[in-house]
Motif scaffolding. Sequence first.
Motif, short mmCIF file in Angstrom:
data_model
loop_
_atom_site.label_atom_id
_atom_site.label_comp_id
_atom_site.label_asym_id
_atom_site.label_seq_id
_atom_site.Cartn_x
_atom_site.Cartn_y
_atom_site.Cartn_z
N ALA A 1 38.04 43.97 27.69
CA ALA A 1 37.90 42.95 28.73
C ALA A 1 37.37 41.64 28.18
O ALA A 1 37.21 40.67 28.92
CB ALA A 1 36.98 43.46 29.85
N TRP B 1 39.19 47.20 36.91
CA TRP B 1 40.52 46.71 37.23
C TRP B 1 41.34 47.79 37.92
O TRP B 1 41.24 48.98 37.59
CB TRP B 1 41.26 46.28 35.96
N GLU C 1 46.10 45.20 37.99
CA GLU C 1 45.31 44.18 37.28
C GLU C 1 45.29 44.46 35.79
O GLU C 1 45.39 43.54 34.96
CB GLU C 1 43.90 44.13 37.85
N ALA C 2 45.15 45.74 35.44
CA ALA C 2 45.15 46.10 34.02
C ALA C 2 46.50 45.79 33.39
O ALA C 2 46.57 45.27 32.26
CB ALA C 2 44.81 47.58 33.87
N TRP D 1 44.09 51.76 31.15
CA TRP D 1 42.78 51.11 31.08
C TRP D 1 41.68 52.10 31.40
O TRP D 1 41.77 52.86 32.36
CB TRP D 1 42.71 49.93 32.04
N ASN E 1 37.60 52.05 32.07
CA ASN E 1 36.43 51.21 32.32
C ASN E 1 35.19 51.93 31.80
O ASN E 1 34.55 52.71 32.52
CB ASN E 1 36.30 50.92 33.83
#
Length: 326
Positions: free
Chosen positions: A18, A44, A48-49, A57, A59
């Motif tokens: 990120a 995300w 969004e990713a 993605w 996190n």
Amino acid sequence: MKQTSLTPSPTVLITGGAGFLGQACARRFRVAGWRVVGLGHGRWTDDEALAAGYDRWVNAGVTAKVLDGLADLGQDLHAVAHCASNGSVPYSLEQPLDAYERTVGSTVVLLDYLRRHAPTAVVLYPSSAAVYGAAPDRPLHETDAPNPVSPYGFHKQMVETLLAAHATCFGQPAVAVRFFSIYGPGLRKQLLWDASGRLLSGESPLTFFGTGEETRDWIHVDDAAALMLRLAERARGEPTGPVRLDIVNGASGERVTVREVLERLALALGSSAEICFNGTVRAGDPRFYHAAIHRMHAAGWSTSITLDQGLAAYALWARNAHLPAP
């Protein structure tokens, strides 16, 4: 453009995904047809990713538990862009232990995971010119003796040593890219961000730290990401043989004083502010940074964005980024 052949796309894992450089790498690798897996701190959605360049993605930070959850990547992992790190010289002076854990600690965990699950994946590490530290006013070569002057620089040097150890002892291929001053739209810290806010304020004169005669060597973030991709693709195409750590400077090779870059930024922003310097050198700030880029050129790559082009794009972005929130 995505690959259309039956050959599976190569996979890259980007830690610190990120962050400023991590996101630039994600965009660059994905356009080149790689499958991009991201690990970092960002809540995300899948959409969004994907918009940020990630096919997958996670996190989370770089921990053994999180990485073991990625073990399904296994032999399918071809490269790792290890961008997770402390990115601040001042922070390394204020919080050296946490800075160490973010930079060195995360690398120890990552390398042990790769040793067990992906021993042939090339590690691309964005090191720093801070490894050179206090150096003469001349182009700095990768063979020059390290001389860091901040915990940040020492931590980067420690990571390079770890990479060399795993290359020698376990055959893990790795490239440390000693980036000089990375900049570009999206960077909300360091000299250009602080200076653009002050230049846009209308205040004059503006006084900055140092003498103004300190030198820096700037590389746009899109060029930095393109270099990481080039080195990953070169590593995939190399024949097998003795494995060692490769070190490459990442820079334009252009020597620019701090005074000159601020004057060029002011011009790009349309500011006529007088720029002054207080003569005080901050802790951890070397006087001279100028890269020798022979190895970079030997890798078949050179920068494509001039400093004036990059500053124009940065000024356009910074003008909007510094506007007060509605």
